[in-house]
Motif scaffolding. Sequence first.
Motif, short mmCIF file in Angstrom:
data_model
loop_
_atom_site.label_atom_id
_atom_site.label_comp_id
_atom_site.label_asym_id
_atom_site.label_seq_id
_atom_site.Cartn_x
_atom_site.Cartn_y
_atom_site.Cartn_z
N GLN A 16 0.75 -1.25 0.04
CA GLN A 16 0.19 -0.16 0.03
C GLN A 16 0.71 1.35 0.22
N ILE A 17 1.87 1.13 0.76
CA ILE A 17 2.82 2.27 0.84
C ILE A 17 3.50 2.67 -0.54
N VAL A 18 3.95 1.51 -1.22
CA VAL A 18 4.54 1.76 -2.57
C VAL A 18 3.88 2.02 -3.72
N GLY A 19 2.67 1.18 -3.81
CA GLY A 19 1.66 1.35 -4.98
C GLY A 19 2.31 0.86 -6.43
N PHE A 20 2.48 -0.50 -6.17
CA PHE A 20 3.03 -1.27 -7.41
C PHE A 20 2.02 -1.31 -8.37
N THR A 21 2.59 -1.21 -9.90
CA THR A 21 1.55 -1.32 -10.79
C THR A 21 1.37 -2.82 -11.16
N SER A 22 1.99 -3.77 -10.68
CA SER A 22 1.75 -5.13 -10.80
C SER A 22 2.79 -5.90 -9.76
N LEU A 23 2.27 -7.06 -9.58
CA LEU A 23 2.85 -7.90 -8.47
C LEU A 23 2.93 -9.44 -9.04
N TYR A 24 4.15 -10.06 -8.97
CA TYR A 24 4.06 -11.58 -9.26
C TYR A 24 3.98 -12.26 -7.94
N THR A 25 2.86 -12.67 -7.55
CA THR A 25 2.77 -13.38 -6.02
C THR A 25 2.37 -14.71 -6.09
N PHE A 26 3.21 -15.37 -5.34
CA PHE A 26 3.26 -16.88 -4.98
C PHE A 26 3.18 -17.35 -3.70
N ILE A 27 2.55 -18.64 -3.41
CA ILE A 27 2.33 -19.15 -2.06
C ILE A 27 3.91 -19.85 -1.97
N TYR A 28 4.39 -19.91 -0.80
CA TYR A 28 5.70 -20.54 -0.68
C TYR A 28 5.60 -22.06 -0.94
N SER A 29 6.75 -22.47 -1.46
CA SER A 29 6.54 -23.91 -2.27
C SER A 29 8.22 -24.50 -1.82
N PRO A 30 8.18 -25.52 -0.84
CA PRO A 30 9.30 -26.07 -0.45
C PRO A 30 10.22 -26.65 -1.56
N ARG A 31 11.54 -26.29 -1.51
CA ARG A 31 12.46 -26.82 -2.66
C ARG A 31 13.16 -27.67 -2.08
N VAL A 32 13.30 -28.92 -2.81
CA VAL A 32 14.39 -29.99 -2.15
C VAL A 32 15.94 -29.52 -1.86
#
Length: 474
Positions: free
Chosen positions: A360-376
């Motif tokens: 909210q502070i920054v005001g990004f034009t777009s975001l690439y959002t991901f739910i954490y995924s464990p990597r071996v």
Amino acid sequence: MADKFPIHLAPPVRPQADYISDIAQIMAVRARGPVPMALVHTYGCQQNVADGEKIKGQLGEMGFSFTDKEDEADLIIFNTCAVREHAEDRVFGNVGALKNVKQRNPSLIIALCGCMMEQEHVAERIRKSFPFVNLVFGTHVIHRLPELLFTTITDGHRVFERGDDSEDKQIVEGLPIHRDGDIKAWLTVMYGCDNFCSYCVVPYVRGRERSRTPEAILEEFKSLVKAGYKDITLLGQNVNSYGKSLDKPISFSELLKMLDAVDGDYRIRFMTSHPKDATHELIDTIANGRHISHHLHLPFQSGNDRVLKEMNRGYTREKYLALVDYAKQTIPDLSLTSDIIVGFPGETYEEFLDTIDLIQIVGFTSLYTFIYSPRVGTRAAKMPDPVSADEKSKWFTELCSTQEQIAAQRCAEMIGTTQRVLVEERNEKNGLLSGRTDGNIIVDFTGDEQLIGSFIKVKITAARNWILYGESIQ
Ligand code: SF4
């Protein structure tokens, strides 16, 4: 950490060019149609897309044409991505489906490459569960594709190859590139990553940071401008540490200035910028550039300092916001985008709210959002992770709906402005022309197809969510 493949071929005894002409002869006879056909499917990030173009470039030299139909192909290559579990599952599902294709065409060659194939547990699974896969090769041996294909065809054995320790330190110049478009181009400036963010598998599958020389980059850049490419994206896992390991070190800002000095009608983008290494010099370079897009992709991943520390990101929320402040003051029309991980192991809802607050502070034009995924093999995969998938999914939805409002507001603020737009295609859904602003926002507008591939001025008249609509004014 990912182990090595158990099998490693002896170093090639012949130049790759010799294998190229051998394969061309073999495939001319073996192909079912008039020319051998290859299907190359790339998953994941732009770096992988750029690798896919080098794979296709080499196949083109071996006489292959390209198809997207599995039943037309004499060779199928899946160039895979290891960044998230979901992406890996999709690859395994798609590889499994190739069994039927191979039954219909037993002479089909199936090859798998890319980041997933750098992981021992993946290679082992392919070895055991997918016996119809003929060739598996890692990210460091793409330049040896002709030799690997030759060995696969002539030896009649399955080939698994990752390269030796020296191969993840080298850069191979001069590979042919089959570019997928004629407006936008990817240009790799560096490979690998030294940061070891605790959730990320990239340093294990793409090796240590190594930069191409500015001379090699400049030569490729000039050839792209000369060929008429209008949007050139410089690629690296962390472009801000470009050049540090060169014999004559130079900064990424210096590289940008060197490229920006090339005359022509184009714009430059770059990704990915690590906030830890982004400098005021970089922001000033964007502000003063002639061709550098006013767009900065600056992944912050989390708005909470404890989580950032656990992620091993190397910056604080305060430092990130100070950098963004400087960037906004220096480049008032800057478009900021970012990557975010929701539900990092141990993250609480209160900590997640710091992320919401930051967007909210920054005001990004777009975001690439991901739910954490464990990597071996990564440190985070061993951390306690008490929050349920359902709960994380709710946080994710909250984040997306907050960002939708922010993006809609950012787009609405642009109504009445005039934007320089690179026209990319006709939007099949609404019949309008579609392009992108300097800040990488999509704009749809009426216009003639002949405009595709050129920069035009568009007056923004409306905004719907994160898409702008406008009228061409030239
Ligand atoms: S900077 Fe971090 S997240 Fe990005 S590639 Fe390197 S280790 Fe992965």
